[in-house]
Design an enzyme around this catalytic site. Structure first.
Site, mmCIF file in Angstrom:
data_model
loop_
_atom_site.group_PDB
_atom_site.id
_atom_site.type_symbol
_atom_site.label_atom_id
_atom_site.label_comp_id
_atom_site.label_asym_id
_atom_site.label_seq_id
_atom_site.Cartn_x
_atom_site.Cartn_y
_atom_site.Cartn_z
ATOM 1 N N ASP A 195 -35.181 128.353 85.947
ATOM 2 C CA ASP A 195 -36.873 128.357 86.542
ATOM 3 C C ASP A 195 -37.834 126.667 86.181
ATOM 4 O O ASP A 195 -38.400 126.517 86.571
ATOM 5 C CB ASP A 195 -37.516 128.975 85.169
ATOM 6 N N LYS B 260 -45.455 131.013 83.332
ATOM 7 C CA LYS B 260 -45.368 131.450 84.198
ATOM 8 C C LYS B 260 -45.323 132.880 83.972
ATOM 9 O O LYS B 260 -44.912 133.388 83.211
ATOM 10 C CB LYS B 260 -44.233 131.050 85.786
HETATM 11 P P1 ATP Z 1 -37.244 132.578 80.649
HETATM 12 O O1 ATP Z 1 -39.338 133.517 80.697
HETATM 13 O O2 ATP Z 1 -37.016 131.663 81.330
HETATM 14 O O3 ATP Z 1 -36.209 133.610 80.739
HETATM 15 P P2 ATP Z 1 -38.608 133.081 78.166
HETATM 16 O O4 ATP Z 1 -40.492 132.568 78.553
HETATM 17 O O5 ATP Z 1 -38.082 134.640 77.496
HETATM 18 O O6 ATP Z 1 -37.961 132.197 79.153
HETATM 19 P P3 ATP Z 1 -38.416 130.850 76.203
HETATM 20 O O7 ATP Z 1 -39.338 130.677 75.830
HETATM 21 O O8 ATP Z 1 -37.477 129.843 77.050
HETATM 22 O O9 ATP Z 1 -38.202 132.337 76.869
HETATM 23 O O10 ATP Z 1 -37.077 131.033 74.757
HETATM 24 C C1 ATP Z 1 -35.566 131.516 75.301
HETATM 25 C C2 ATP Z 1 -34.503 131.216 73.623
HETATM 26 O O11 ATP Z 1 -34.431 129.544 74.058
HETATM 27 C C3 ATP Z 1 -35.298 131.218 72.758
HETATM 28 O O12 ATP Z 1 -34.954 132.324 71.927
HETATM 29 C C4 ATP Z 1 -35.611 129.703 71.861
HETATM 30 O O13 ATP Z 1 -33.601 130.278 71.358
HETATM 31 C C5 ATP Z 1 -34.644 128.777 72.931
HETATM 32 N N1 ATP Z 1 -35.211 127.932 73.192
HETATM 33 C C6 ATP Z 1 -34.346 126.859 73.631
HETATM 34 N N2 ATP Z 1 -35.393 125.832 73.546
HETATM 35 C C7 ATP Z 1 -36.813 126.414 73.929
HETATM 36 C C8 ATP Z 1 -38.545 125.550 74.143
HETATM 37 N N3 ATP Z 1 -38.368 124.692 74.272
HETATM 38 N N4 ATP Z 1 -39.636 126.839 73.916
HETATM 39 C C9 ATP Z 1 -38.675 127.855 73.096
HETATM 40 N N5 ATP Z 1 -37.406 128.684 72.852
HETATM 41 C C10 ATP Z 1 -36.851 127.531 73.514
#
Ligand code: ATP
Length: 314
Positions: free
Chosen positions: A141, A11
């Site tokens: 989210d 998203k």
């Molecule tokens: P958001 O936009 O919801 O804040 P994000 O896209 O910034 O999320 P994610 O890619 O979800 O961040 O990853 C944040 C942290 O969560 C990563 O540093 C990782 O260690 C951990 N993590 C836990 N589960 C997952 C997953 N399924 N895929 C990727 N990272 C994950």
């Protein structure tokens, strides 16, 4: 053994405003969330053991309980202990295509896919609201990621109000491979710097929320006015992330100058996106920014907005 393969779209935030603090320690938010076609692919397979096993070759993805996909599976075993006892554990395989810690809800959408996948695998027949209630226990989210599309999200981000879908626009996404922003850091830093502006009264939060609901960006989305949408993109977290990450601020400027309808950081960043009318325009902007910056660690994606959340791959 039975299995399901699911697509889990990322998203972007078309709008993110921080309204105040909540008693549970989270922030009171108003966001407009939008699914995009860039998606992880997830397979959920019954493994005939008692174990939840997670597989992902990506070196930055944790394979333990800290992975949101794992936590989604655990939550399902806790909520449906009899089905779990009868049907056993599962192997979850993540094909990560969404960049990590990028502000694109990668982990959240994987968790949403596991909930949908196990609902199918275990033939539970859960409704969308039931799935979203489970999802809210995993992260703010996750409920949005189940149904996807375009929605106004309030509360911690878990209360959803779908709006007319926007699926005919394109975006260029750009992210430095070596920069990851921690979402908790971004919100905590915002609190340190802007707490004095927070709304204190529930009634003030309600009226600001109503203003956005009936405001110009929602109206532009409902009336499908891409120019207006581009002009009204907004994200409070830019105020803390861009001063800390100079290269991201520079990237944002270069993308904004390259054209398109509007440029903004998504969520807590560091991914920056430019909204475009067409694929050709998105590719042209990507090309221009890529050659201007000339950094091999800067990744780009050209993708489309979508009205879909978690989908089963047939
Ligand atoms: P958001 O936009 O919801 O804040 P994000 O896209 O910034 O999320 P994610 O890619 O979800 O961040 O990853 C944040 C942290 O969560 C990563 O540093 C990782 O260690 C951990 N993590 C836990 N589960 C997952 C997953 N399924 N895929 C990727 N990272 C994950």
């Amino acid at each position: 053994m039975r299995s399901y393969t699911l697509l889990a779209p990322a998203k972007i935030n078309l709008y993110l405003e921080i309204l105040g603090d909540r008693p549970d320690g989270y922030h009171e938010l108003i966001m407009i969330l939008q699914s995009i076609e860039l998606a992880d692919q997830i397979e959920v397979r019954a493994n005939g053991t008692e174990k939840i096993r997670l597989f992902c070759p990506h070196p930055d993805v944790p394979l333990d309980e800290s992975n949101l996909a794992y936590r989604a599976a655990k939550l399902m075993t806790e909520n449906f202990p009899k089905v779990y006892a009868n049907l056993g554990g599962m192997d979850i395989t993540l094909d990560k295509r969404i960049p990590i810690a990028a502000g694109l809800a990668g982990g959240s959408t994987d968790a949403a896919a596991v909930l949908v996948g196990l609902d199918l695998l275990w033939q539970l027949g859960l409704t969308q609201p039931e799935l979203q209630t489970l999802a809210a226990q995993l992260g703010s989210d996750v409920p949005f990621c189940i149904a996807g599309g375009t929605a106004i999200a309030t509360g911690r981000g878990e209360k959803l109000d779908p709006i007319k879908d926007l699926d005919n626009l394109w975006i260029v996404l750009a992210k430095y491979r070596n920069i990851a922003v921690s979402t908790p850091w971004a919100y905590q830093t915002y609190r340190q710097q802007f707490k004095t502006n927070y709304l204190q009264e529930n009634s003030d939060i309600q009226s600001r929320t109503s203003e956005i609901h009936s405001g110009p960006l929602v109206s532009a989305i409902v009336h499908k006015n891409p120019q207006k949408i581009g002009q009204l993109l907004y994200n409070d977290l830019e105020k803390v992330v861009l001063p800390e990450y100079e290269s991201v601020a520079k990237l944002r400027n270069i993308l904004a100058e390259a054209g398109g309808l509007g440029t903004m950081m998504s969520g807590s960043g560091p991914t920056v996106f430019t909204l475009c009318q067409s694929e050709a325009e998105a590719k042209q902007i990507r090309h221009q920014a890529e050659s201007e910056i000339g950094d091999p660690t800067l990744d780009f994606w050209v993708t489309q907005l979508t009205n879909k959340g978690i989908q089963v791959v047939l």
